[in-house]
Design an enzyme around this catalytic site. Structure first.
Site: not given
Ligand code: GUN
Length: 293
Positions: A53, A97, A120
């Protein structure tokens, strides 16, 4: 005829290049989009996601902030970090996350992120907006699936879509999005208790597999000429290979590709799209915060 392979690597790269230009325009107007990412604990997969990211932010020109906290962090300590970012006007998007360590209640943390910065799209307020067709952010993985269909050259209007899996992160929001007036699909939401699942799937123009069962969707479950989007990422044993395992989707790729009009691969399909959509939501949040269209 063999299916067209819709590459998430290519489509997400295209999107990132478009967003790079968009960020340059925003910067010229004095706006620097910014995403804050919070990582709690040492989960190796989460570290890789967070680093990817960050790389995407750098490529596009989004400023990225990161807070890494030890696994023993308390809920209160984490809430303090979230609130710090909530109250910082230079931060436009906040992502915590997942998964979080077991002692921290995920819903409490996700609901503490102000909806305006919830890139998200996990906050119930933003989920609710989607269900009434007033979209601010789009949940990243579902939006990635729809972008692959669109940029792959396929329509959703008037189509029957079978969604396999009713998770809050993928299946359910997808269903909410697809039957809106903007998409005009008819959705069959399939799950473990669905009657005649095979037939329902085989009758669909578009199949979206997101139930986490390795190679569950076989050729006899897919209509000739269907579009097949594979959200699954499963690690399965692969004796004789260097690692001893390989990644497969929820779709039996080799047999289904002989029947479908188009299919997404695993890896390199939906996966890379999730990050591109996160970047897109961050730009949306920045524009909205600045009162730009
Ligand atoms: N963990 C795995 N995929 C994601 C996601 O799309 N967002 C977040 N916040 N955590 C994750």
């Amino acid at each position: 005829m063999a299916a067209k392979i819709i590459s998430g690597n290519e489509v997400s790269q295209q999107m990132k290049d478009e967003m790079k230009l968009e960020v340059a325009e925003l910067k010229a107007k004095g706006l620097q989009p910014c995403l804050a990412v919070i990582l709690v604990g040492e989960d190796p997969a989460s570290k890789v996601y967070v680093s990817n990211k960050k790389k995407a932010c750098e490529y596009i020109g989004i400023r990225s902030l990161e807070t890494r906290l030890p696994a023993e962090t308390t809920t209160e300590e984490l809430l303090k970090v979230v609130n710090g970012y909530n109250n910082d006007p230079s931060v436009h998007g906040i992502l915590c996350q997942l998964p979080l360590p077991k002692h921290i209640p995920e819903t409490k943390i996700l609901r503490a992120i102000v909806p305006e910065k919830d890139v998200d799209c996990f906050h119930p307020f933003n989920v609710g907006l989607i269900s009434i067709g007033e979209v601010r952010f789009l949940p990243c993985t579902p939006a990635g699936c729809l972008e692959l269909i669109k940029r792959g050259g396929f329509e959703t209007s008037g189509k029957d879509v079978a969604i396999l899996g009713r998770s809050n992160i993928v299946g359910r929001p997808l269903s909410n999005m697809l039957d809106q007036r903007t998409m005009n699909a008819t959705v069959f939401m399939c799950h473990t208790k669905t009657k005649n699942l095979k037939e329902k799937c085989a009758g669909a123009d578009i199949v979206i597999a997101a139930m986490g069962q390795p190679e569950f969707v076989k050729a006899d479950m897919v209509k000739e000429g269907a579009v097949v989007i594979d959200v699954g990422i499963n690690r399965v044993d692969a004796p004789g290979t260097e690692k001893g395992w390989k990644l497969v989707g929820d779709v039996a790729f080799d047999e289904v590709k002989e029947k479908a009009a188009a299919i997404t691969p695993v890896p390199g399909g939906v996966g890379p799209m999730t990050i591109a959509m996160l970047m897109k939501n961050t730009l949306t949040a920045a524009r909205e915060a600045a009162g730009l269209k």
